[in-house]
Design an enzyme around this catalytic site. Structure first.
Site, PDB file in Angstrom:
ATOM      1  N   HIS A  79      -2.231  -7.761   2.567  1.00 23.47           N
ATOM      2  CA  HIS A  79      -2.034  -8.387   3.887  1.00 23.47           C
ATOM      3  C   HIS A  79      -3.029  -7.920   4.945  1.00 23.47           C
ATOM      4  CE1 HIS A  79       0.309  -5.201   6.187  1.00 23.47           C
ATOM      5  NE2 HIS A  79       0.377  -4.724   4.963  1.00 23.47           N
TER       6      HIS A  79
ATOM      7  N   ASN B 196      -7.158   3.672   9.800  1.00 19.73           N
ATOM      8  CA  ASN B 196      -6.561   2.487  10.413  1.00 19.73           C
ATOM      9  C   ASN B 196      -6.617   2.514  11.938  1.00 19.73           C
ATOM     10  OD1 ASN B 196      -4.735   4.563   9.230  1.00 19.73           O
ATOM     11  ND2 ASN B 196      -3.249   3.660  10.637  1.00 19.73           N
TER      12      ASN B 196
ATOM     13  N   SER C 142      -4.406  -3.179  -0.346  1.00 21.75           N
ATOM     14  CA  SER C 142      -3.236  -3.976   0.032  1.00 21.75           C
ATOM     15  C   SER C 142      -3.675  -5.371   0.502  1.00 21.75           C
ATOM     16  CB  SER C 142      -2.474  -3.251   1.147  1.00 21.75           C
ATOM     17  OG  SER C 142      -1.334  -3.981   1.518  1.00 21.75           O
TER      18      SER C 142
ATOM     19  N   GLY D 132       0.843  -1.193   0.000  1.00 18.42           N
ATOM     20  CA  GLY D 132       0.000   0.000   0.000  1.00 18.42           C
ATOM     21  C   GLY D 132       0.878   1.242   0.000  1.00 18.42           C
ATOM     22  N   THR D 133       1.974   1.158   0.719  1.00 18.37           N
ATOM     23  CA  THR D 133       2.920   2.280   0.787  1.00 18.37           C
ATOM     24  C   THR D 133       3.428   2.628  -0.615  1.00 18.37           C
ATOM     25  OG1 THR D 133       3.581   1.598   2.996  1.00 18.37           O
ATOM     26  CG2 THR D 133       5.147   2.968   1.789  1.00 18.37           C
TER      27      THR D 133
ATOM     28  N   GLN E 272      -7.678  -0.047   4.524  1.00 14.20           N
ATOM     29  CA  GLN E 272      -8.421  -0.596   5.674  1.00 14.20           C
ATOM     30  C   GLN E 272      -9.867  -0.902   5.352  1.00 14.20           C
ATOM     31  OE1 GLN E 272      -7.222  -1.709   8.421  1.00 14.20           O
ATOM     32  NE2 GLN E 272      -5.161  -0.863   8.323  1.00 14.20           N
TER      33      GLN E 272
ATOM     34  N   THR F 156      10.124  -7.886 -12.652  1.00 15.69           N
ATOM     35  CA  THR F 156       9.422  -9.170 -12.781  1.00 15.69           C
ATOM     36  C   THR F 156       8.405  -9.317 -11.658  1.00 15.69           C
ATOM     37  OG1 THR F 156      11.333 -10.147 -13.834  1.00 15.69           O
ATOM     38  CG2 THR F 156       9.742 -11.686 -12.879  1.00 15.69           C
TER      39      THR F 156
ATOM     40  N   CYS G 106       0.718   1.311  13.507  1.00 21.00           N
ATOM     41  CA  CYS G 106       0.604   0.887  12.111  1.00 21.00           C
ATOM     42  C   CYS G 106       1.804   1.305  11.282  1.00 21.00           C
ATOM     43  CB  CYS G 106      -0.638   1.496  11.494  1.00 21.00           C
ATOM     44  SG  CYS G 106      -1.709   0.252  10.827  1.00 21.00           S
TER      45      CYS G 106
HETATM   46  N1  PLP Z   1      -2.738   2.852   4.318  1.00 21.58           N
HETATM   47  C1  PLP Z   1      -3.361   2.472   5.433  1.00 21.58           C
HETATM   48  C2  PLP Z   1      -4.649   3.113   5.810  1.00 21.58           C
HETATM   49  C3  PLP Z   1      -2.798   1.480   6.248  1.00 21.58           C
HETATM   50  O1  PLP Z   1      -3.422   1.114   7.376  1.00 21.58           O
HETATM   51  C4  PLP Z   1      -1.573   0.898   5.871  1.00 21.58           C
HETATM   52  C5  PLP Z   1      -0.923  -0.117   6.736  1.00 21.58           C
HETATM   53  O2  PLP Z   1      -1.147  -0.211   7.892  1.00 21.58           O
HETATM   54  C6  PLP Z   1      -0.977   1.318   4.670  1.00 21.58           C
HETATM   55  C7  PLP Z   1      -1.584   2.296   3.928  1.00 21.58           C
HETATM   56  C8  PLP Z   1       0.313   0.736   4.212  1.00 21.58           C
HETATM   57  O3  PLP Z   1       0.080  -0.485   3.550  1.00 21.58           O
HETATM   58  P1  PLP Z   1       1.289  -1.541   3.415  1.00 21.58           P
HETATM   59  O4  PLP Z   1       1.511  -2.118   4.774  1.00 21.58           O
HETATM   60  O5  PLP Z   1       0.781  -2.544   2.419  1.00 21.58           O
HETATM   61  O6  PLP Z   1       2.456  -0.780   2.916  1.00 21.58           O
END
Ligand code: PLP
Length: 379
Positions: A197, A147, A195, A69-70, A175, A233, A319
């Site tokens: 996970h 989150n 994301s 997500g980042t 989330q 890849t 988080c």
């Molecule tokens: N955005 C939100 C709202 C999140 O809660 C998180 C992770 O906790 C992220 C982005 C980041 O996602 P990732 O862990 O896949 O980088």
């Protein structure tokens, strides 16, 4: 150990692992290769892309796989900055740091950036965007669900307002996915982040869903994978797992919510009886998330005590880092520093049970009373 930190990450669902296993063992092959192994890998990725797209009502061609997500959030923000040099970036004061930090960095590169506050219940309101900002804003990012507090924003209203004001709109739905219905086409938004996970899929795989009318400059260049927006890849097994996790979680939203809503109601009643402050009580929230604090009890002390007794929960800022800083989300809502410092989050998941909740409540009662006595003695 009892795990109540599902907003941080979830377990890998056995059905997801089963689909991934062949691609971690016998089914090797680079999707770019022009032979049977390569073609099989390519087909498997495209099938996973369809599952991801279906789960959020997007077209498969709008799905760009990334590592997290980042990365998705950085890709949209930096990609827009490079493609549209006169951009003015707006973001809500409760965004995850992987949205707010890249935007803050752009300020150093000369871009105009504006942080827009939320109200005391954690809600973003378009009426709070001042006229001057509204006139020059070109990009806005507001998360679908927070989150920490679990507060769900009125994304339909914000997206509509952005469209009327000719502002590119992005929402971080990391989330929200798997917990509420997410409808990319229906909301008519330009870009969205999800994301794997957080929905019982593997870590290290995510997606940016992006409308093709948005020009994006790629941050990774090379072999031209993912429509040229994310070379490298592909992580095939993880993509297959993400596809399965999306399929599973979108089919199970109703049952998931029914279950965690019931458990959360038991938890929040007990927290209330114990004198806890539950944040954003009046807002529409994710049914698995409770963010709370006890006056005069330090959050990290209570978290450590609960961990020793076998319960994994989170502190406000958990988080994003291991920092003991108070939650920026609560501070931006105007919560007192002391209360923000004490904030703890319980986020329930698929595996949570009523027995676990009852055990947690009993342990919490003991620990809160013990810490209250210690504070009284120290005073
Ligand atoms: N955005 C939100 C709202 C999140 O809660 C998180 C992770 O906790 C992220 C982005 C980041 O996602 P990732 O862990 O896949 O980088």
């Amino acid at each position: 150990m009892i795990y109540f930190d599902n907003n941080a990450t979830t377990s890998l669902h056995p059905e997801v692992l089963k689909e991934m296993l062949p691609f971690l063992t016998t089914q090797q092959g680079n999707p770019a290769s022009n032979h049977t192994f390569g073609r099989k890998a390519h087909t498997a990725i495209e099938e996973a892309r369809e599952k991801v797209a279906d789960s959020v009502n997007a077209h498969p061609s709008q799905v760009i796989f990334t590592s997290s997500g980042t990365e998705s959030n950085n890709t949209i923000i930096n990609g827009i900055a490079k493609a549209y040099s006169n951009s003015h970036f707006g973001y809500s004061s409760i965004e995850h740091p992987c949205v707010s930090e890249p935007i803050k960095s752009l300020a150093y590169q000369g871009f105009k950036t504006t942080e827009i506050p939320v109200n005391s219940e954690g809600m973003f309101n378009v009426a709070d965007v001042n006229e001057e900002t509204k006139k020059s804003l070109t990009f806005l990012s507001v998360m679908m669900a927070n989150n920490e507090t679990g507060v769900i924003q009125n994304i339909a209203e914000i997206a509509d307002w952005a469209k009327k004001n000719d502002i590119q709109f992005h929402t971080d739905a990391v989330q929200a996915l798997g917990k509420i219905k997410v409808d990319f086409e229906g909301l008519d938004i330009d870009a969205m982040t999800i994301s794997s996970h957080k929905i019982y899929g593997p870590q290290g795989i995510a997606a940016l869903i992006v409308n093709k009318k948005i020009d994006l400059f790629p941050h990774m260049q090379g072999g031209g994978q993912e429509r040229g927006l994310r070379s490298g890849t592909e992580n095939i097994a993880a993509i297959i797992g993400f596809g399965k996790a999306c399929e599973r979680s979108s089919q199970n939203i109703v049952t998931f919510n029914e279950k965690v809503k019931h458990l959360n109601a038991i938890l929040e009643k007990a927290l209330f009886d114990l004198g806890a402050v539950i944040f954003c009580k009046k807002s529409h929230r994710l049914s698995n998330t409770t963010f709370f604090s006890f006056k005069n009890i330090d959050g990290s002390t209570l978290l450590t005590a609960l961990d020793r007794k076998g319960f994994a929960i989170a502190s406000g800022s958990a988080c994003s880092s291991k920092s003991s800083e108070p939650s920026h989300v609560l501070l931006s809502m105007g919560v007192d520093l002391d209360l923000a410092q004490g904030a703890l989050r319980v986020s329930l998941g698929l595996e949570s049970t009523e027995n676990e909740i009852n055990d947690f409540i009993e342990t919490l009662k003991d620990e809160v009373n013990r810490l209250k006595q210690l504070t009284a003695v120290a005073a």
